[in-house]
Scaffold this motif. Structure first.
Motif, PDB file in Angstrom:
ATOM      1  N   LEU A   1       0.974  -1.298   0.049  1.00  0.00           N
ATOM      2  CA  LEU A   1       0.156  -0.057  -0.024  1.00  0.00           C
ATOM      3  C   LEU A   1       1.040   1.453  -0.226  1.00  0.00           C
ATOM      4  O   LEU A   1       0.406   2.536   0.380  1.00  0.00           O
ATOM      5  N   SER A   2       1.989   0.634  -0.165  1.00  0.00           N
ATOM      6  CA  SER A   2       3.239   2.084  -0.113  1.00  0.00           C
ATOM      7  C   SER A   2       2.397   3.527  -1.517  1.00  0.00           C
ATOM      8  O   SER A   2       3.193   4.543  -1.209  1.00  0.00           O
ATOM      9  N   HIS A   3       1.875   3.024  -2.514  1.00  0.00           N
ATOM     10  CA  HIS A   3       0.900   4.095  -2.642  1.00  0.00           C
ATOM     11  C   HIS A   3       0.340   4.651  -2.676  1.00  0.00           C
ATOM     12  O   HIS A   3       0.222   6.189  -3.769  1.00  0.00           O
ATOM     13  N   LEU A   4      -0.136   4.392  -1.208  1.00  0.00           N
ATOM     14  CA  LEU A   4      -0.785   5.702  -1.016  1.00  0.00           C
ATOM     15  C   LEU A   4      -0.048   6.335  -0.189  1.00  0.00           C
ATOM     16  O   LEU A   4      -1.489   7.310   0.704  1.00  0.00           O
ATOM     17  N   ASP A   5       0.775   6.480   0.227  1.00  0.00           N
ATOM     18  CA  ASP A   5       1.462   7.082   0.892  1.00  0.00           C
ATOM     19  C   ASP A   5       1.330   8.738   0.421  1.00  0.00           C
ATOM     20  O   ASP A   5       2.558   8.986  -0.327  1.00  0.00           O
ATOM     21  N   ARG A   6       1.096   9.342   0.751  1.00  0.00           N
ATOM     22  CA  ARG A   6       0.796  11.107   0.342  1.00  0.00           C
ATOM     23  C   ARG A   6       1.688  11.778   1.590  1.00  0.00           C
ATOM     24  O   ARG A   6       1.258  12.042   2.547  1.00  0.00           O
ATOM     25  N   ASN A   7       2.020  13.267   1.028  1.00  0.00           N
ATOM     26  CA  ASN A   7       2.377  14.407   1.530  1.00  0.00           C
ATOM     27  C   ASN A   7       1.216  15.694   1.257  1.00  0.00           C
ATOM     28  O   ASN A   7       1.778  16.520   1.945  1.00  0.00           O
ATOM     29  N   ASP A   8       0.450  15.558   0.828  1.00  0.00           N
ATOM     30  CA  ASP A   8      -0.154  16.603   0.145  1.00  0.00           C
ATOM     31  C   ASP A   8      -1.407  16.956   0.726  1.00  0.00           C
ATOM     32  O   ASP A   8      -2.145  17.537   0.440  1.00  0.00           O
ATOM     33  N   TYR A   9      -1.943  16.118   1.849  1.00  0.00           N
ATOM     34  CA  TYR A   9      -2.550  16.703   2.778  1.00  0.00           C
ATOM     35  C   TYR A   9      -2.432  17.636   3.964  1.00  0.00           C
ATOM     36  O   TYR A   9      -1.238  17.672   4.711  1.00  0.00           O
ATOM     37  N   PRO A  10      -2.886  18.733   3.968  1.00  0.00           N
ATOM     38  CA  PRO A  10      -2.477  20.231   4.427  1.00  0.00           C
ATOM     39  C   PRO A  10      -2.350  20.209   6.552  1.00  0.00           C
ATOM     40  O   PRO A  10      -3.234  18.682   6.471  1.00  0.00           O
TER      41      PRO A  10
ATOM     42  N   HIS B   1      -8.892  15.618   8.001  1.00  0.00           N
ATOM     43  CA  HIS B   1      -7.846  17.251   8.856  1.00  0.00           C
ATOM     44  C   HIS B   1      -6.823  17.068   9.940  1.00  0.00           C
ATOM     45  O   HIS B   1      -6.762  16.396  10.772  1.00  0.00           O
ATOM     46  N   THR B   2      -5.252  17.220   9.868  1.00  0.00           N
ATOM     47  CA  THR B   2      -4.612  16.967  10.160  1.00  0.00           C
ATOM     48  C   THR B   2      -3.731  18.261  10.893  1.00  0.00           C
ATOM     49  O   THR B   2      -4.001  19.706  10.447  1.00  0.00           O
ATOM     50  N   TRP B   3      -3.890  17.606  12.376  1.00  0.00           N
ATOM     51  CA  TRP B   3      -3.111  19.424  13.542  1.00  0.00           C
ATOM     52  C   TRP B   3      -2.089  19.331  13.429  1.00  0.00           C
ATOM     53  O   TRP B   3      -1.040  17.976  13.082  1.00  0.00           O
ATOM     54  N   HIS B   4      -0.802  20.333  13.613  1.00  0.00           N
ATOM     55  CA  HIS B   4       0.440  19.701  13.828  1.00  0.00           C
ATOM     56  C   HIS B   4       1.027  20.027  15.333  1.00  0.00           C
ATOM     57  O   HIS B   4       0.142  20.725  16.307  1.00  0.00           O
ATOM     58  N   GLY B   5       1.526  19.059  15.833  1.00  0.00           N
ATOM     59  CA  GLY B   5       2.102  18.568  17.328  1.00  0.00           C
ATOM     60  C   GLY B   5       1.475  18.372  18.221  1.00  0.00           C
ATOM     61  O   GLY B   5       1.894  18.758  19.388  1.00  0.00           O
ATOM     62  N   MET B   6       0.414  17.926  17.563  1.00  0.00           N
ATOM     63  CA  MET B   6      -0.807  17.408  19.203  1.00  0.00           C
ATOM     64  C   MET B   6      -0.460  15.655  19.333  1.00  0.00           C
ATOM     65  O   MET B   6       0.160  15.127  18.278  1.00  0.00           O
TER      66      MET B   6
ATOM     67  N   LEU C   1      -0.005   6.936  14.029  1.00  0.00           N
ATOM     68  CA  LEU C   1      -1.275   6.568  13.528  1.00  0.00           C
ATOM     69  C   LEU C   1      -1.056   7.205  12.569  1.00  0.00           C
ATOM     70  O   LEU C   1      -2.126   7.312  11.087  1.00  0.00           O
ATOM     71  N   LEU C   2      -0.337   8.365  11.923  1.00  0.00           N
ATOM     72  CA  LEU C   2      -1.012   9.624  10.683  1.00  0.00           C
ATOM     73  C   LEU C   2      -0.458   9.205   9.728  1.00  0.00           C
ATOM     74  O   LEU C   2      -1.792   9.040   8.696  1.00  0.00           O
ATOM     75  N   ASP C   3      -0.238   8.057   9.009  1.00  0.00           N
ATOM     76  CA  ASP C   3      -0.082   7.274   7.802  1.00  0.00           C
ATOM     77  C   ASP C   3      -1.168   6.728   8.153  1.00  0.00           C
ATOM     78  O   ASP C   3      -1.110   5.806   6.513  1.00  0.00           O
ATOM     79  N   ASN C   4      -1.745   5.578   9.090  1.00  0.00           N
ATOM     80  CA  ASN C   4      -3.005   4.694   8.903  1.00  0.00           C
ATOM     81  C   ASN C   4      -4.022   5.645   7.802  1.00  0.00           C
ATOM     82  O   ASN C   4      -4.924   5.042   7.378  1.00  0.00           O
ATOM     83  N   ALA C   5      -3.655   6.692   9.036  1.00  0.00           N
ATOM     84  CA  ALA C   5      -5.052   8.198   8.380  1.00  0.00           C
ATOM     85  C   ALA C   5      -4.923   8.581   7.069  1.00  0.00           C
ATOM     86  O   ALA C   5      -6.026   8.402   6.456  1.00  0.00           O
ATOM     87  N   ARG C   6      -3.793   8.494   6.541  1.00  0.00           N
ATOM     88  CA  ARG C   6      -3.461   9.021   5.545  1.00  0.00           C
ATOM     89  C   ARG C   6      -3.293   8.207   4.657  1.00  0.00           C
ATOM     90  O   ARG C   6      -4.800   8.108   3.865  1.00  0.00           O
ATOM     91  N   ARG C   7      -3.522   6.443   4.847  1.00  0.00           N
ATOM     92  CA  ARG C   7      -4.022   5.786   3.544  1.00  0.00           C
ATOM     93  C   ARG C   7      -5.306   5.505   3.412  1.00  0.00           C
ATOM     94  O   ARG C   7      -5.694   5.359   2.364  1.00  0.00           O
ATOM     95  N   TYR C   8      -6.343   5.368   4.668  1.00  0.00           N
ATOM     96  CA  TYR C   8      -7.155   5.160   4.493  1.00  0.00           C
ATOM     97  C   TYR C   8      -8.343   6.174   3.956  1.00  0.00           C
ATOM     98  O   TYR C   8      -8.983   5.897   2.602  1.00  0.00           O
TER      99      TYR C   8
END
Length: 358
Positions: free
Chosen positions: A25-34, A313-318, A292-299
């Motif tokens: 599932l590595s093709h799901l790894d995206r960093n473009d979620y704000p 929706h992603t928060w910083h440093g929480m 678990l960040l990438d658990n959320a992104r991949r899903y």
């Protein structure tokens, strides 16, 4: 003797490959979620202190004593929080109604708490369920599902399924139809939430109008990059589970199978690896520093590709599941404002569609 050892190794490797057929599932790894561009508030320091207290509560303990200390500390997380809601115990299904003043009992939320499937309770998450009832004007039912290791993983899954079916026909005052239904949960409960909406679809039940998942576990194979990359930046899960990074993944898979009696590749335990088509609108919250960040992104990426509406929706440093620190943490207030806006938009869209078809 050597050939016997080699034969055993070959057998184990073959059995691992056969049993744990992993789709890459590595093709799901995206960093473009704000990610929200904001420095964590001053209150975050106090939250980090509470996280350290959680770790200290079980320091030096082993086995059952460690688990009992963790459960006791988690149950105290909502102590001192001023709750606006009425609390009502329910025996069957086992759980707790959380009823904000003026809530509409035909609007319901099934809340599934986190705690690694081994800790947590309706009591530990009252800060969340109280705020949910207030902002949604809904009756919240926090299910007290059976925990591991006293019970099997699937016992807890079945408890959530039965609670959902019951809520479709019952409110806090007895039999009553439902008008608006949401399933929500955090961490391990977020995993149950995402697995539940797929089960609802597959069994032809009335689907939830929406699902909400805080920092959900979506894949027990632990193959997502952040499971390792964010160990040092996750003050809660890092100390608790960071050591798993030193263990070969196949060993973890076999251990998970033994403990859960369910394969880590099963959609029941890893909703990311199931069919994600035709699911209800889903809102996911995550922190950019948690494991678990990438658990959320991949899903989110896979559900979107399958045509299901998902908002991440992603928060910083929480910290992991920072929503539980409402009202202390301003970012937790922001998260609930986000939930309110998400649900209000869904309902407005539903009303517009109903008017157009009338």
């Amino acid at each position: 003797m050597l050939w016997i050892i080699l034969a055993i190794i070959v057998f184990i490797v073959a059995a691992t490959l056969l049993l744990f057929r992993l789709e890459d599932l590595s093709h799901l790894d995206r960093n473009d979620y704000p990610v929200q561009d904001a420095t964590p508030s001053e209150a975050n320091r106090e939250v980090l202190g509470r996280i350290r207290e959680l770790g200290q509560s079980s320091k030096g303990l082993r086995g059952k004593a460690r688990l009992m200390a963790l459960r006791k500390h988690m149950d105290g997380l909502s102590e001192g929080v001023e709750l606006a809601s009425e609390l009502r115990h329910c025996d069957s299904p086992r759980g707790e109604w959380v009823l904000a003043p003026g809530c509409d009992t035909r609007r319901r939320i099934l809340y599934i708490h986190g705690g690694a499937w081994a800790a947590g309770s309706p009591r530990s998450h009252r800060a969340i369920t109280d705020r949910l009832s207030q902002i949604t004007r809904a009756a919240v039912f926090a299910v007290d599902y059976r925990l591991m290791p006293e019970n099997r993983f699937m016992d807890g899954v079945r408890d959530c399924r039965e609670a959902y079916k019951w809520l479709l026909k019952h409110g806090p005052d007895g039999a009553e139809p439902v008008d608006f239904m949401v399933v929500a949960g955090d961490s391990a409960g977020g995993s149950h939430t995402l697995g539940l909406i797929a089960w609802i679809r597959d069994n032809g039940l009335r689907q939830a109008d929406a699902a909400i998942a805080f920092s959900p576990s979506t894949d027990l194979t632990l193959t997502a990059p952040s499971n390792r990359n964010n160990i040092g930046t996750d003050p809660l899960l890092g100390p608790a589970f960071g050591g798993l990074s030193k263990i070969p993944l196949p060993v973890i898979w076999w251990a998970t199978l033994a403990a859960f009696r369910v394969s880590p590749t099963s959609p029941v335990a890893s909703p990311l690896r199931g069919d994600l088509k035709h699911l209800p609108p889903t809102l996911i919250h995550a922190s950019d520093t948690e494991m678990l960040l990438d658990n959320a992104r991949r899903y989110a990426a896979r559900a979107e590709a399958a045509g299901s509406p998902v908002t991440l929706h992603t928060w910083h440093g929480m910290v992991h599941v920072w929503q539980i620190f409402v009202p202390l943490l301003p970012e937790a207030d922001e998260a609930f404002d986000d939930i309110k806006a998400f649900l209000e938009q869904l309902e407005s869209q539903g009303e517009a569609q109903a008017s157009a078809s009338a």
